[in-house]
Design an enzyme around this catalytic site. Structure first.
Site, PDB file in Angstrom:
ATOM      1  N   GLU A 117      -6.434  -7.845  -1.088  1.00 42.72           N
ATOM      2  CA  GLU A 117      -7.137  -7.638   0.184  1.00 42.72           C
ATOM      3  C   GLU A 117      -8.561  -7.180  -0.122  1.00 42.72           C
ATOM      4  OE1 GLU A 117      -5.268  -5.151   3.154  1.00 42.72           O
ATOM      5  OE2 GLU A 117      -3.246  -5.763   2.545  1.00 42.72           O
ATOM      6  N   GLU A 125       0.799  -1.231   0.000  1.00 43.68           N
ATOM      7  CA  GLU A 125       0.000   0.000   0.000  1.00 43.68           C
ATOM      8  C   GLU A 125       0.831   1.281   0.000  1.00 43.68           C
ATOM      9  OE1 GLU A 125      -2.890  -0.267   3.151  1.00 43.68           O
ATOM     10  OE2 GLU A 125      -4.220  -1.483   1.922  1.00 43.68           O
TER      11      GLU A 125
END
Length: 742
Positions: free
Chosen positions: A455, A382
């Site tokens: 995710e 991320e």
């Protein structure tokens, strides 16, 4: 010949470092066996600074110069969190930075005849110069020498590493690294032998030249094996072969390899040419109380839960390289792995980035041989784009491994694609929006590319084991919606949900009590109702699943009753009986969940089963059928009460600590149940745990049941015998089980 000495016992731990630990044999610390954590912590509301110490470890190694003449003595640390400076008799080998990968030192020249003090100064603070640190991260990195240590005795010319994997065309490819400590030019013969269990398949010999001024020489391997005894490694037939490498001086090492091809394309993921939809969950390697410090058996058990209980075909080792024991088990059982470098959102300075690139190298070199690993994660989870940095991580990966693709987990749309696979954390689904974003919307490209979701759900809908039924149902629905949407989209390789197990975190994340309740299992590895989403997709030839998504109570839902009733199952259809009268016969909702092999059954029974206003709440029975035959049954009582504590161990036999070996452990689960064995989710009474014999309890001996569950681990000591475990609650009969230790 090579000798490996396990070096895990007789360590002395000092919570505070002082320089005397380097040079003086001290006895005022704590005697510990590895793996070890610098501090055990509670489950809830602790101070995470308790695990951020600068501590010390000390051990004694007895060196016999005559016995080890013309030998080199290496020490291998499989991992220590987060920066370790190793000393031998006060002489430093420098500081190793990074808490997830091995480091090896040749300590021969610092040894003396007799006892030698080996000490480690361990900095477990969250140092800004070491990935994943530099900013806040949503997980804890527990201090300690939390993986094993070995002393390795080798000849002056020895095998350093085997980085070989097998391909479906029966080629073996990679390299073998040779250490030359002799400081002389030398000719050497490498023998590579492949075994199918005990059957010898073939031998390959290579003549090599070692140069005196090069400590390490890498020998490239690309050889064809022509044998009818080679079966391909797959998720249903995870066939492994022993690949043994030896030198003329009889130095020998081996690894287990599988032969398979893996490929992400614009059309999806292919294993050995067969298209497979990836369905998985992320896994943190942390455990209650002891963090990362769990031994081989417990690491392998996590893989078993993911594969056999949840039915997954892939796991992501978020957000760092996993234990070798976990990866070994993934190889053995056919659970594919997305393994990635340490990191979470933050990118540090140039030196930090250089260390991260080194992590890519060390990860691939350690784990190259694992058949289960299908993709390398070479981007900080991320993080923002950083062209030069991620160009370097990808180049490092491709140079080391030409057989696997790279991925880089991001959450921002339009992120630059430098990897082979666009891997995206897609948290679009909030119960209303589309379950997943369109690929081209995410990539901002005008064409499809290899694409995988890494995710989903997670922090969007944290759910505790003891939450109200409506939240548990919504949690389950959200997981069903996403995996169904992924299954329908032919251009997505698959998805890996956030996450398998709840985990401890920093105060700024999760529920404030230092836990992120993002898992489909709790922190103790007990299943929440949403786990049925995944287990219900298991082939019914392997396991029959009938998991009603309810706790069955008249007034638990806002409108009362249990309708509509969702049932996660791989049965053909179900029948519902209320007060022994057939109320409904229903088939899976395949029209709504078109992508799933086994869609859930959804039953609306407002007319037949009373709601909150009815005072005559009755028993319910659900029966699952396959080919017209009843194969599974679930019953519910109208008036459940606390009748018993069920107590069950994962293993009823574990190993004692031998000289040098690690301790062993098994999990014990306690469940509060009613008269027919159903869990009582809202009981929160305390239990007393008593452990005697050849072992000890890890954690709290007077915990409270959460969601009707409590699990704990017991660990062995250095004696054979048994561990007796008794669990008490004043409302029910005491329960005792025995674990053999041998």
């Amino acid at each position: 010949m090579r000798e490996i000495i396990n070096f895990n016992t007789n360590w002395i731990f000092f919570k505070d470092w002082n320089d005397n630990i380097k040079t003086e044999k001290l006895n005022n610390g704590e005697n510990v066996t590895l793996p070890h954590t610098v501090a055990e912590i509670p489950i809830h509301y602790f101070d995470e600074s308790d695990i951020c110490l600068i501590s010390g470890y000390q051990n004694i190694f007895n060196y016999d110069k005559n016995k080890f003449k013309d030998k080199r003595v290496l020490i291998n640390f499989e991992a220590a969190m987060v920066a370790a400076e190793v000393f031998v008799n006060g002489k430093s080998f420098g500081e190793h930075k990074g808490g997830y990968l091995p480091f090896v030192y040749d300590i021969t020249d610092k040894l003396k005849d007799g006892d030698n003090i080996i000490s480690v100064k361990l900095d477990s603070t969250e140092r800004k110069d070491i990935p994943p640190f530099g900013n806040e991260i949503d997980y804890l990195c527990y201090g300690g020498i939390y993986r094993e240590v070995q002393i390795i005795i080798v000849d002056e010319i020895s095998i350093e590493n085997i980085m070989i994997t097998g391909l479906a065309n029966q080629n073996i490819i990679g390299k073998i690294r040779i250490r030359n400590s002799k400081k002389e030019n030398a000719k050497e013969t490498i023998s590579i032998n492949l075994y199918n269990r005990e059957y010898h398949i073939c031998e390959i010999k290579k003549e090599i030249t070692l140069k005196k001024d090069e400590l390490f020489t890498d020998i490239e391997i690309d050889e064809h094996i022509d044998s009818d005894r080679i079966e391909l490694w797959s998720i249903d037939n995870p066939r492994l072969y022993k690949l043994e490498v030896s030198l003329s001086n009889e130095d020998l090492m081996y690894v287990k390899i599988g032969f398979r091809d893996v490929k992400f394309t614009e059309e999806g993921f292919f294993l050995n040419g067969e298209k497979i939809k990836l369905i998985g969950l992320n896994r943190h390697q942390s455990f209650p109380y002891v963090g990362y410090a769990m031994p081989k058996r417990v690491q392998k058990k996590d893989a078993d839960i993911l594969k056999f209980d949840l039915g997954l075909n892939i796991v992501r080792s978020s957000h760092y390289p996993a234990s070798r024991h976990f990866l070994d088990r993934c190889d053995e059982i056919g659970l594919m792995v997305f393994e990635e470098i340490p990191g979470w959102q933050h990118i540090g300075d140039k030196e930090w980035q250089k260390l991260s690139i080194e992590n890519v190298k060390d990860m691939i070199e350690r784990d190259f041989h694992h058949a289960s690993i299908i993709i390398w994660g070479v981007r900080i989870n991320e993080s923002q784009d950083n062209h030069d940095f991620y160009k370097a991580t990808n180049e490092t990966s491709h140079k080391l491994d030409k057989t696997r693709q790279t991925g880089g987990v991001r959450y921002i749309t339009g992120s630059e694609l430098l990897e082979d696979v666009y891997t995206m954390n897609d948290f679009n689904y909030d119960g209303i929006a589309d379950p997943i974003k369109a690929q081209k919307f995410v990539t901002k490209l005008d064409k499809n590319v290899p694409y995988m979701i890494t995710e989903y759900i997670g922090h969007m809908f944290p759910t505790k084991m003891q939450d109200c039924e409506e939240r548990l149902i919504e949690h389950t629905k959200r997981h069903f919606e996403v995996i169904n949407a992924v299954a329908i989209d032919k251009n997505i390789a698959g998805s890996i949900g956030w996450c398998a197990f709840d985990y401890n975190t920093h105060y700024n994340f999760g529920s404030g009590d230092r836990i992120c309740y993002h898992g489909v299992y709790d922190i103790f590895r007990n299943p929440k109702l949403a786990s049925g989403v995944y287990s219900s997709q298991i082939s019914r030839e392997n396991k029959i699943v009938l998991e009603p998504i309810t706790i069955y109570a008249r007034g638990e839902r806002a409108i009362g009753g249990v309708s509509p009733l969702m049932i996660a199952t791989n049965c053909d259809y179900v029948e519902v009986y209320y007060r022994d009268e057939l109320m409904a016969k229903e088939y899976p909702a395949s029209g709504k969940y078109q992508g799933l092999i086994y869609a859930p059954v959804i039953i609306k029974m407002e007319v037949n089963i009373p709601g909150v206003s009815d005072m005559g709440w009755g028993d319910m029975k659900i029966i699952g059928y396959i080919d017209g035959k009843a194969v599974a049954e679930k019953k519910y009582l109208n008036n459940p009460s606390f009748k018993d504590l069920e107590i069950k161990a994962d293993d009823y036999e574990i190993n004692s600590i031998k000289e040098g070996s690690s301790w062993d452990s098994t999990r014990i689960t306690v469940k509060a149940v009613d008269a027919i064995g159903n869990r009582l989710p809202y009981i929160n009474e305390a239990i007393i745990i008593e452990v005697s014999g050849e072992g000890e309890l890890m954690g709290n001996d007077n915990p409270v049941l959460e969601g009707g569950y409590y699990s704990f681990w017991v660990k062995s000591n250095n004696k054979n015998g048994s561990i007796k475990v008794t669990v008490k609650n004043k409302r029910v009969e005491n329960k005792t089980i025995e674990i053999k230790v041998k």
